[in-house]
Scaffold this motif. Structure first.
Motif, PDB file in Angstrom:
ATOM      1  N   ILE A   3       0.870  -1.213   0.036  1.00 30.79           N
ATOM      2  CA  ILE A   3      -0.045  -0.112   0.106  1.00 30.79           C
ATOM      3  C   ILE A   3       0.887   1.270   0.060  1.00 30.79           C
ATOM      4  CG2 ILE A   3      -0.134  -0.005   2.508  1.00 30.79           C
ATOM      5  CD1 ILE A   3      -2.988   0.896   2.309  1.00 30.79           C
ATOM      6  N   SER A   4       0.512   2.104  -0.571  1.00 30.14           N
ATOM      7  CA  SER A   4       1.171   3.694  -0.526  1.00 30.14           C
ATOM      8  C   SER A   4       1.397   3.961   0.968  1.00 30.14           C
ATOM      9  CB  SER A   4       0.459   4.600  -1.428  1.00 30.14           C
ATOM     10  OG  SER A   4      -0.695   4.939  -1.069  1.00 30.14           O
ATOM     11  N   GLU A   5       2.619   4.399   1.255  1.00 29.85           N
ATOM     12  CA  GLU A   5       2.786   5.038   2.524  1.00 29.85           C
ATOM     13  C   GLU A   5       2.084   5.767   3.314  1.00 29.85           C
ATOM     14  OE1 GLU A   5       7.460   5.131   3.942  1.00 29.85           O
ATOM     15  OE2 GLU A   5       6.966   6.935   3.380  1.00 29.85           O
ATOM     16  N   SER A   6       1.581   6.745   2.346  1.00 24.98           N
ATOM     17  CA  SER A   6       0.473   7.707   2.942  1.00 24.98           C
ATOM     18  C   SER A   6      -0.737   7.211   3.181  1.00 24.98           C
ATOM     19  CB  SER A   6       0.306   8.844   2.012  1.00 24.98           C
ATOM     20  OG  SER A   6      -0.221   8.519   0.574  1.00 24.98           O
ATOM     21  N   ASP A   7      -1.058   6.049   2.799  1.00 20.89           N
ATOM     22  CA  ASP A   7      -2.492   5.348   2.947  1.00 20.89           C
ATOM     23  C   ASP A   7      -2.463   4.446   4.262  1.00 20.89           C
ATOM     24  OD1 ASP A   7      -3.672   7.104   1.001  1.00 20.89           O
ATOM     25  OD2 ASP A   7      -3.381   5.694  -0.613  1.00 20.89           O
ATOM     26  N   PHE A   8      -1.360   4.010   4.581  1.00 19.68           N
ATOM     27  CA  PHE A   8      -1.041   2.969   5.710  1.00 19.68           C
ATOM     28  C   PHE A   8      -1.734   3.347   6.947  1.00 19.68           C
ATOM     29  CE2 PHE A   8       1.501   0.620   8.545  1.00 19.68           C
ATOM     30  CZ  PHE A   8       0.904  -0.661   8.519  1.00 19.68           C
ATOM     31  N   ASP A   9      -2.280   2.380   7.513  1.00 17.13           N
ATOM     32  CA  ASP A   9      -2.974   2.760   8.670  1.00 17.13           C
ATOM     33  C   ASP A   9      -2.721   1.505   9.515  1.00 17.13           C
ATOM     34  OD1 ASP A   9      -4.548   3.439  11.064  1.00 17.13           O
ATOM     35  OD2 ASP A   9      -6.326   3.965   9.983  1.00 17.13           O
ATOM     36  N   GLU A  10      -1.812   1.541  10.480  1.00 14.96           N
ATOM     37  CA  GLU A  10      -1.527   0.361  11.253  1.00 14.96           C
ATOM     38  C   GLU A  10      -2.727  -0.001  12.144  1.00 14.96           C
ATOM     39  OE1 GLU A  10       2.083  -1.583  14.041  1.00 14.96           O
ATOM     40  OE2 GLU A  10       2.291   0.344  13.181  1.00 14.96           O
ATOM     41  N   THR A  11      -3.355   1.058  12.688  1.00 17.72           N
ATOM     42  CA  THR A  11      -4.490   0.909  13.427  1.00 17.72           C
ATOM     43  C   THR A  11      -5.399  -0.108  12.910  1.00 17.72           C
ATOM     44  OG1 THR A  11      -4.119   2.790  14.900  1.00 17.72           O
ATOM     45  CG2 THR A  11      -6.263   1.625  15.145  1.00 17.72           C
ATOM     46  N   ALA A  12      -5.964   0.147  11.715  1.00 17.57           N
ATOM     47  CA  ALA A  12      -6.752  -0.353  11.098  1.00 17.57           C
ATOM     48  C   ALA A  12      -6.390  -1.919  10.502  1.00 17.57           C
ATOM     49  CB  ALA A  12      -7.195   0.252   9.690  1.00 17.57           C
ATOM     50  N   VAL A  13      -5.061  -2.173  10.209  1.00 16.09           N
ATOM     51  CA  VAL A  13      -4.815  -3.213  10.222  1.00 16.09           C
ATOM     52  C   VAL A  13      -4.765  -4.053  11.362  1.00 16.09           C
ATOM     53  CG1 VAL A  13      -2.443  -4.677   9.743  1.00 16.09           C
ATOM     54  CG2 VAL A  13      -2.938  -2.975   8.212  1.00 16.09           C
ATOM     55  N   GLN A  14      -4.417  -3.605  12.486  1.00 17.52           N
ATOM     56  CA  GLN A  14      -4.406  -4.508  13.882  1.00 17.52           C
ATOM     57  C   GLN A  14      -5.781  -4.822  14.053  1.00 17.52           C
ATOM     58  OE1 GLN A  14      -1.525  -5.382  15.826  1.00 17.52           O
ATOM     59  NE2 GLN A  14      -3.366  -6.749  16.508  1.00 17.52           N
ATOM     60  N   SER A  15      -6.972  -3.975  13.725  1.00 17.37           N
ATOM     61  CA  SER A  15      -8.315  -4.420  13.933  1.00 17.37           C
ATOM     62  C   SER A  15      -8.626  -5.479  13.075  1.00 17.37           C
ATOM     63  CB  SER A  15      -9.100  -3.071  13.667  1.00 17.37           C
ATOM     64  OG  SER A  15      -8.819  -1.984  14.519  1.00 17.37           O
ATOM     65  N   VAL A  16      -8.120  -5.674  11.824  1.00 17.35           N
ATOM     66  CA  VAL A  16      -8.554  -6.828  11.191  1.00 17.35           C
ATOM     67  C   VAL A  16      -7.835  -8.201  11.562  1.00 17.35           C
ATOM     68  CG1 VAL A  16      -8.130  -7.889   9.055  1.00 17.35           C
ATOM     69  CG2 VAL A  16      -8.698  -5.427   9.029  1.00 17.35           C
ATOM     70  N   ILE A  17      -6.747  -7.871  12.220  1.00 19.77           N
ATOM     71  CA  ILE A  17      -5.916  -9.290  12.852  1.00 19.77           C
ATOM     72  C   ILE A  17      -6.670  -9.574  14.063  1.00 19.77           C
ATOM     73  CG2 ILE A  17      -3.689  -9.836  13.956  1.00 19.77           C
ATOM     74  CD1 ILE A  17      -2.333  -8.041  11.814  1.00 19.77           C
ATOM     75  N   ASP A  18      -7.155  -8.673  14.716  1.00 20.54           N
ATOM     76  CA  ASP A  18      -7.779  -9.024  16.251  1.00 20.54           C
ATOM     77  C   ASP A  18      -8.927  -9.758  15.588  1.00 20.54           C
ATOM     78  OD1 ASP A  18      -5.668  -7.698  17.433  1.00 20.54           O
ATOM     79  OD2 ASP A  18      -6.788  -5.980  17.829  1.00 20.54           O
ATOM     80  N   LYS A  19      -9.715  -9.608  14.582  1.00 22.78           N
ATOM     81  CA  LYS A  19     -10.782  -9.901  14.263  1.00 22.78           C
ATOM     82  C   LYS A  19     -10.783 -11.579  14.168  1.00 22.78           C
ATOM     83  CE  LYS A  19     -14.221  -9.516  10.556  1.00 22.78           C
ATOM     84  NZ  LYS A  19     -14.644  -8.678   9.293  1.00 22.78           N
ATOM     85  N   TYR A  20      -9.597 -11.890  13.865  1.00 21.89           N
ATOM     86  CA  TYR A  20      -9.418 -13.350  13.595  1.00 21.89           C
ATOM     87  C   TYR A  20      -8.505 -14.049  14.534  1.00 21.89           C
ATOM     88  CZ  TYR A  20     -11.277 -12.178   8.970  1.00 21.89           C
ATOM     89  OH  TYR A  20     -12.236 -12.062   7.968  1.00 21.89           O
ATOM     90  N   ALA A  21      -8.081 -12.931  15.295  1.00 24.29           N
ATOM     91  CA  ALA A  21      -7.136 -13.824  16.647  1.00 24.29           C
ATOM     92  C   ALA A  21      -7.538 -15.033  17.274  1.00 24.29           C
ATOM     93  CB  ALA A  21      -6.859 -12.652  17.630  1.00 24.29           C
TER      94      ALA A  21
END
Length: 280
Positions: free
Chosen positions: A41-59
């Protein structure tokens, strides 16, 4: 423009799920790896919090680890081409990208440039759907492709001689991709629209319905598929695990369908049904 690389370590069963989830967050391209998945993803569009939310969804379902890398601008088409290999189904279908040379030894040569859509044939569910389609006579028939993604199933139906193919997906980029792939394969009889099963004309009736989605959507929508099916028509479904196959089968039987086939691969399942007024 610099890019962010997200390297995910996760089971192969979750690769397609995370491509869909990350695609919704704006990730532009994906490469399947031995460990799991790399997403870009382009650096300016990257949101680690959003990524972590997806990962938590399947944790609670599986262990997932990730690493973030910052990358300089590079030729993403070249990276993708290096990792995308053709697949073969039953020695009759070859699915390739436009930069691969055709192989006249196959009955069906399907060109798929997937971009952000899913359904290149590499995943077990798509491959099983293609295999099931080989046993269904689509010549002169009307076909409905539910959640079409790249349009690969619709394209095979068209190449098999279907008279009309209606395909739809909820994602705008999937619609654009399916249209592009239909044109690449010379399949002018494919109509693609953005929406859900509820936007299909309720007065239409189809000879073949293709639905490679997931368990919950299938359980909800099989009654709608049945209403859209002609007598003696065929329903092919996939996108669920072995432990869910009985639920799907029972739902089909409750709606008057008859199970006529089953394929299993790496714990994924695809079922074939017919809607018959005569019984077996």
């Amino acid at each position: 423009m610099n890019y962010t690389e997200l390297q995910l370590t996760l089971p192969a069963d979750y690769t397609d799920i995370f491509m869909a989830e990350l695609g919704a967050l704006g990730f532009e391209s994906f490469v399947e790896t031995d460990e799991g998945l790399s997403a870009y993803i382009s650096e300016s569009d990257f949101d680690e919090t959003a990524v972590q939310s997806v990962i938590d969804k399947y944790a609670d379902q599986t262990a997932i680890a990730y690493q973030i890398n910052s990358l300089e601008k590079k030729n993403w088409n070249e990276e993708w081409e290096r990792n995308y290999q053709p697949i073969e189904v039953q020695d009759r279908i070859r699915v390739r990208a436009s930069f691969h040379e055709p192989d006249a030894g196959f009955q069906y040569d399907i060109v798929i440039n997937p971009k952000m859509s899913f359904g290149t044939g590499h995943h077990e569910t798509t491959a099983m759907m293609l295999e099931h389609q080989l046993s269904v006579d689509a010549a002169g028939k009307t076909v409905l492709d539910v959640g079409s993604g790249t349009g690969i199933l619709a394209i095979l139906a068209a190449l098999q001689g279907a008279e009309r193919v209606v395909a739809f997906d909820i994602e705008e980029w999937a619609i654009e991709n399916a249209r592009e792939n239909a044109e690449l394969n010379g399949c002018s009889q494919i109509e693609v629209f953005q929406g859900t099963i509820h936007e299909v004309n309720p007065t239409e009736r189809f000879d073949i319905v293709l639905a490679n989605i997931n368990r919950n959507v299938l359980l909800d929508d099989i009654p709608v598929y049945v209403r859209l099916m002609k007598p003696d028509s065929t329903l092919l479904v996939s996108g669920f695990y072995e432990q869910d196959a009985l639920d799907i089968e029972e739902k089909g039987l409750a709606e008057g369908l008859i199970k006529t086939g089953q394929l299993s691969r790496n714990k994924w399942v695809s079922l074939r049904f017919i809607k018959s007024t005569r019984g077996l």
